[in-house]
Design a protein around this motif. Structure first.
Motif, PDB file in Angstrom:
ATOM      1  N   CYS A 114       0.773  -1.396   0.068  1.00 19.50           N
ATOM      2  CA  CYS A 114      -0.095   0.043  -0.070  1.00 19.50           C
ATOM      3  C   CYS A 114       0.933   1.384  -0.026  1.00 19.50           C
ATOM      4  O   CYS A 114       1.813   1.295   0.854  1.00 19.50           O
ATOM      5  CB  CYS A 114      -0.819  -0.006   1.161  1.00 19.50           C
ATOM      6  SG  CYS A 114      -2.302  -1.078   1.197  1.00 19.50           S
ATOM      7  N   ALA A 115       0.773   2.288  -0.677  1.00 21.69           N
ATOM      8  CA  ALA A 115       1.520   3.402  -1.148  1.00 21.69           C
ATOM      9  C   ALA A 115       1.675   4.053  -0.029  1.00 21.69           C
ATOM     10  O   ALA A 115       2.643   4.665   0.437  1.00 21.69           O
ATOM     11  CB  ALA A 115       1.000   4.142  -2.272  1.00 21.69           C
ATOM     12  N   ASP A 116       0.348   4.086   0.966  1.00 24.19           N
ATOM     13  CA  ASP A 116       0.565   5.190   2.143  1.00 24.19           C
ATOM     14  C   ASP A 116       0.648   3.995   3.376  1.00 24.19           C
ATOM     15  O   ASP A 116       0.391   4.501   4.479  1.00 24.19           O
ATOM     16  CB  ASP A 116      -0.750   5.692   2.328  1.00 24.19           C
ATOM     17  CG  ASP A 116      -1.854   5.058   2.357  1.00 24.19           C
ATOM     18  OD1 ASP A 116      -1.864   4.067   2.032  1.00 24.19           O
ATOM     19  OD2 ASP A 116      -3.052   5.758   2.370  1.00 24.19           O
ATOM     20  N   PHE A 117       1.194   2.786   3.110  1.00 23.52           N
ATOM     21  CA  PHE A 117       1.389   1.776   4.361  1.00 23.52           C
ATOM     22  C   PHE A 117       0.378   1.587   5.278  1.00 23.52           C
ATOM     23  O   PHE A 117       0.254   1.639   6.307  1.00 23.52           O
ATOM     24  CB  PHE A 117       2.463   2.187   4.892  1.00 23.52           C
ATOM     25  CG  PHE A 117       3.851   2.439   4.110  1.00 23.52           C
ATOM     26  CD1 PHE A 117       4.526   1.240   3.709  1.00 23.52           C
ATOM     27  CD2 PHE A 117       4.317   3.494   3.827  1.00 23.52           C
ATOM     28  CE1 PHE A 117       5.463   1.286   3.019  1.00 23.52           C
ATOM     29  CE2 PHE A 117       5.619   3.453   3.093  1.00 23.52           C
ATOM     30  CZ  PHE A 117       6.029   2.413   2.431  1.00 23.52           C
ATOM     31  N   ARG A 118      -0.993   1.787   4.527  1.00 21.14           N
ATOM     32  CA  ARG A 118      -2.244   1.235   5.415  1.00 21.14           C
ATOM     33  C   ARG A 118      -2.687   0.072   5.681  1.00 21.14           C
ATOM     34  O   ARG A 118      -3.771  -0.014   5.867  1.00 21.14           O
ATOM     35  CB  ARG A 118      -3.382   2.305   4.600  1.00 21.14           C
ATOM     36  CG  ARG A 118      -3.840   1.573   3.328  1.00 21.14           C
ATOM     37  CD  ARG A 118      -5.102   2.202   2.906  1.00 21.14           C
ATOM     38  NE  ARG A 118      -5.024   3.894   2.291  1.00 21.14           N
ATOM     39  CZ  ARG A 118      -5.821   4.355   2.013  1.00 21.14           C
ATOM     40  NH1 ARG A 118      -6.981   4.067   2.163  1.00 21.14           N
ATOM     41  NH2 ARG A 118      -5.547   5.667   1.751  1.00 21.14           N
ATOM     42  N   CYS A 119      -1.828  -1.020   5.503  1.00 22.27           N
ATOM     43  CA  CYS A 119      -2.329  -2.224   5.761  1.00 22.27           C
ATOM     44  C   CYS A 119      -2.946  -2.846   6.878  1.00 22.27           C
ATOM     45  O   CYS A 119      -3.713  -3.369   6.851  1.00 22.27           O
ATOM     46  CB  CYS A 119      -0.959  -2.968   5.433  1.00 22.27           C
ATOM     47  SG  CYS A 119      -0.249  -3.015   3.800  1.00 22.27           S
ATOM     48  N   SER A 120      -2.399  -1.898   8.130  1.00 18.53           N
ATOM     49  CA  SER A 120      -2.673  -2.153   9.414  1.00 18.53           C
ATOM     50  C   SER A 120      -4.140  -1.796   9.400  1.00 18.53           C
ATOM     51  O   SER A 120      -5.047  -2.625   9.879  1.00 18.53           O
ATOM     52  CB  SER A 120      -2.070  -1.603  10.367  1.00 18.53           C
ATOM     53  OG  SER A 120      -0.884  -2.242  10.498  1.00 18.53           O
TER      54      SER A 120
END
Length: 165
Positions: A114-120
């Motif tokens: 995820c480009a904005d590291f929103r995986c969590s």
């Protein structure tokens, strides 16, 4: 996830020199809720092509330096870590230099995240109607637990691959 500090992040780099680790621009750690994070990912505000990921790996903090594009991706990709099918348009390609001698020779490995590291956040959202057709709270909780476990496994596996060069 354990509460990260500047020192834990900088000491945890597995694929960057001490100088690169020292120059890394870190986010405001006091503003983060580590209880709801499986990893911390961010873009370097001073060098937009550099990105970083920190996570707990075998009881220690491991931090990766990643290279990515400055601009948002133009094509749809699926995040390899959270495998989110609703928000997959926001995944981007990242390349990580391998750790150790292999990385110093220029070897690297890539992934889409995820480009904005929103995986969590993605693995904790309620499933859409086409993902899971139930209203049973136990099944919904199990589905979420499996998504969280999958994210942790896939992100840790990538970090291990980078660290072991």
């Amino acid at each position: 996830m354990i509460t990260l500090t500047d020192a834990l992040i900088r000491d945890g780099f597995v694929n960057a020199s001490k100088g690169d680790a020292k120059r890394a621009f870190l986010p405001d750690l006091d503003a983060l809720d580590f209880e709801r994070l499986d990893y911390l990912g961010w873009q370097d505000a001073k060098r937009p092509r550099l990105h970083y990921v920190s996570l707990e790996l075998d009881g220690q903090v491991a931090t990766l330096m990643l290279r990515g594009a400055e601009n948002a991706p133009t094509k749809k990709m699926l995040c390899a870590w959270c495998e989110d099918i609703v928000d997959g348009v926001h995944a981007a390609s990242f390349v990580a230099p391998l750790g150790g001698a292999s990385g110093r020779r220029g070897n690297s490995v890539g992934t889409s995240v995820c480009a904005d590291f929103r995986c969590s956040r993605n693995v904790r959202r309620a499933p859409s109607s086409f993902e899971l057709r139930t209203e049973d709270p136990a099944l919904l909780a199990y589905h979420q637990e499996q998504k969280i476990a999958g994210l942790r496994e896939r992100s840790a596996s990538f970090v291990r691959a980078v660290a072991n060069g």
